[in-house]
Design an enzyme around this catalytic site. Structure first.
Site, short mmCIF file in Angstrom:
data_model
loop_
_atom_site.label_atom_id
_atom_site.label_comp_id
_atom_site.label_asym_id
_atom_site.label_seq_id
_atom_site.Cartn_x
_atom_site.Cartn_y
_atom_site.Cartn_z
N LYS A 1 0.85 -1.18 0.00
CA LYS A 1 0.00 0.00 0.00
C LYS A 1 0.89 1.24 0.00
O LYS A 1 1.72 1.42 0.89
CB LYS A 1 -0.92 0.03 1.22
CG LYS A 1 -1.90 1.21 1.19
CD LYS A 1 -2.76 1.26 2.42
CE LYS A 1 -3.79 2.37 2.29
NZ LYS A 1 -3.18 3.69 2.03
N GLU B 1 2.88 1.14 5.50
CA GLU B 1 1.53 1.48 5.93
C GLU B 1 0.61 0.27 5.91
O GLU B 1 -0.33 0.18 6.70
CB GLU B 1 0.95 2.58 5.05
CG GLU B 1 -0.36 3.12 5.58
CD GLU B 1 -0.95 4.22 4.71
OE1 GLU B 1 -1.96 4.81 5.12
OE2 GLU B 1 -0.41 4.48 3.63
#
Length: 350
Positions: free
Chosen positions: A66, A208
């Site tokens: 991500k 993340e």
């Protein structure tokens, strides 16, 4: 009874000595539709990832890292290249390196879907650094450090691919943007790993989170569940509804007061007092002063003093660890302001 003799077979093409000719072409019937190329859409509503607490199971899911940046669509056309934000705003001039890389791609028409990012020393995407490279929220600076991590292709050489399954789209994308490149447009690579294992490793490396995508899905805008996001560290958009003055803090901002949406209304979800840099805080203070109002946009029952309320127009990206039992953010840290053109979603409380 004796059968009559058969006639000798005729040559397949008639007279064997005659030159081979095709039938004369008939004039086209105007009523017959032409098989034309698909028109390139001016803008595509992006597919958004649905937040889930843990990775999905099954071979139908493909996994990627991500990225933490700004969602972009790069439109490559014969007349030039356009770089659009998630909200459809033209930011071509703000990403010159991505623009130059798009012009070098060996394709006449295409639409690439991806994320503009700036990396830190450890190779992790850093939203704060991306914002600084663009001059902060509302700035007009161009970012030469930003690269686009391309993770989908929606239009390719005159053909609309939105109804094509994800696996086929990825095959075309990998042929156009090879893995391991150092250009300003790079492939967001699919990682062959079990979702749980990949998620654990991503969190250990300070990323993340990860994205899971249904290999059999077509492309459609919104959060339909074809793409899922699983986060190591929670990070979402919250509306700034006010701030606490402090003479000892950067920009005289002791804390920002934040709100989320619930049933169409803004509700107070706590404050954030860390993560500010001196220059960012000064710019933020100047923006908030212009939006000062006399009454808060939320119901506030806290005990903080020296509060200044502002119009709920600024959206901050906030990193946090959890929620308290009474619905407040825990261990929150300010990452930066979201651009209006980015149309970042404000956190929705279910």
């Amino acid at each position: 009874m004796t059968k009559p003799p058969r006639k000798p077979p005729q040559p397949l093409l008639g007279d064997a000595e005659a030159p081979i000719r095709s039938r004369p072409r008939k004039k086209r019937d105007p009523a017959q539709p032409q098989l034309t190329l698909d028109p390139m859409p001016a803008r595509i509503d992006p597919c958004l990832a649905l937040l889930k607490p843990k990775p999905p199971k099954g071979r139908q899911w493909a996994f990627e890292v991500k990225w933490d940046g700004y969602r972009l669509a790069v439109h490559i056309e014969p007349k030039g290249v356009r770089i659009l934000t998630r909200g459809g705003h033209d930011w071509t001039a703000r990403f010159p390196a991505i623009l130059a890389a798009a012009k070098r791609l060996p394709v006449s028409t295409a639409i690439l879907d991806g994320e503009a990012v700036v990396f830190d020393e450890q190779g992790r995407s850093d939203f704060g650094r991306l914002q600084q490279s663009l001059g902060g929220r509302g700035g007009n600076r161009s970012s030469r450090q930003a690269v686009m991590m391309a993770f989908d292709i929606l239009y390719f050489d005159g053909h609309d691919l939105m109804e094509t399954e994800f696996t086929a789209r990825r095959h075309l994308l990998e042929g156009l943007v090879p893995a391991g490149g150092e250009e300003a447009i790079r492939l967001s690579e699919e990682i062959e790993a079990d979702g749980d294992t990949l998620f654990r490793i991503a969190c250990e490396h300070g990323l993340e989170g990860i994205i899971a995508k249904d290999r059999n899905s077509t492309y459609r805008g919104g959060r339909g569940g074809e793409w899922l996001k699983i986060k190591c560290i929670q990070s979402d958009g919250f509306v700034i509804v006010g701030y606490q003055r402090s003479s000892s803090a950067f920009g005289n901002i002791g804390a920002l007061l934040l709100a989320a949406r619930k049933a169409g209304q803004l509700v107070y979800v706590g404050s954030v007092g860390t993560g500010f840099k001196a220059d960012e805080a000064m710019k933020l203070r100047a923006m908030m002063v212009k939006r000062k109002v006399s009454a808060p946009a939320v119901r506030y029952t806290g005990r903080r003093k020296n509060l200044i309320w502002i119009k709920p127009k600024l959206v901050a990206e906030i990193e946090y660890r959890a929620w308290t039992h009474d619905g407040k953010l825990r261990h929150a840290s300010f990452k930066g302001l979201r651009e209006e053109q980015d149309e970042a979603a404000v956190y929705e409380i279910e």
